[in-house]
Design a protein around this motif. Structure first.
Motif: not given
Length: 215
Positions: A179-199
């Protein structure tokens, strides 16, 4: 005593001498037989089941879990010191804490089962960690985030299989950790979404190759 009287006396003694020789030869053969059988007796005294037999499924779990955990902790340690992105920094600190603790529990469990975990990363894994230094700024963040996504995907698969292990302790450890690993995975996906915004000036450059350090 003349020869005629001596012959019956010699004949009478012959069976005794012959039997004595046979007994001596028999004793020697028994001694030799006993000596030759000693190694076989030693082999037969060994346990029927080899206590040192390696369980490949356990070996694979411990090794992959240990290496994955080390990659996550070591890469997080590097990015935490270098990044200016607060979300990445917070996530990296969480990785060092949570996976550092999980790595210690894994080590204790492995030792209880008679396995020794690797203490250093192999060249292929170390290269993944050190590649962080090939980038700068956002490119470094992007690389780290993609690495964490891939490592957590692998960890979810590994620990899902661990839950089904015939070894009750491995199954329990996997169930508690997954469960901890899955929480980390969801967290890092959110960060990835933010970093993928056009720059600006980077377009569709997901790993910010334009931010690579000049060699």
């Amino acid at each position: 005593m003349n020869m005629k009287k001596l012959i019956p006396y010699i004949v009478a003694l012959f069976p005794i001498g012959f039997i004595a020789c046979q007994n001596t030869q028999k004793d020697q053969e028994q001694t030799q037989s006993t000596d030759n059988e000693a190694p076989d007796s030693t082999i037969k005294l060994q346990p029927a089941t080899d206590s040192n037999q390696v369980d490949t499924s356990k070996t694979a779990f411990f090794e992959n879990a240990a290496l994955g955990g080390m990659v996550e902790v070591e890469s997080s340690s590097q990015i935490e010191k270098l990044t200016q992105n607060q979300q990445v920094k917070v996530f990296a600190a969480m990785m060092m804490k949570d996976h550092g603790l999980a790595n210690q529990k894994l080590k204790v469990l492995a030792n209880q089962k008679g396995y020794t975990l690797p203490k250093t990363l192999p060249a292929s894994k170390l290269e993944l960690v050190n590649k962080i230094n090939d980038f700068k700024d956002e490119g470094r963040n992007e690389y780290y985030v993609r690495l964490m996504i891939n490592e957590h995907k692998n960890a979810i698969n590994l620990f899902s299989m661990g839950e089904r292990s015939k070894d009750a302790d491995i199954s329990k450890f996997s169930t508690e950790t997954l469960p901890i690993i899955k929480q980390h995975y969801q967290h890092i996906l959110k960060i990835d979404t933010l970093l993928q915004k056009p720059k600006a000036n980077q377009g569709d450059d997901p790993l910010k190759i334009s931010d690579r350090k000049k060699q």
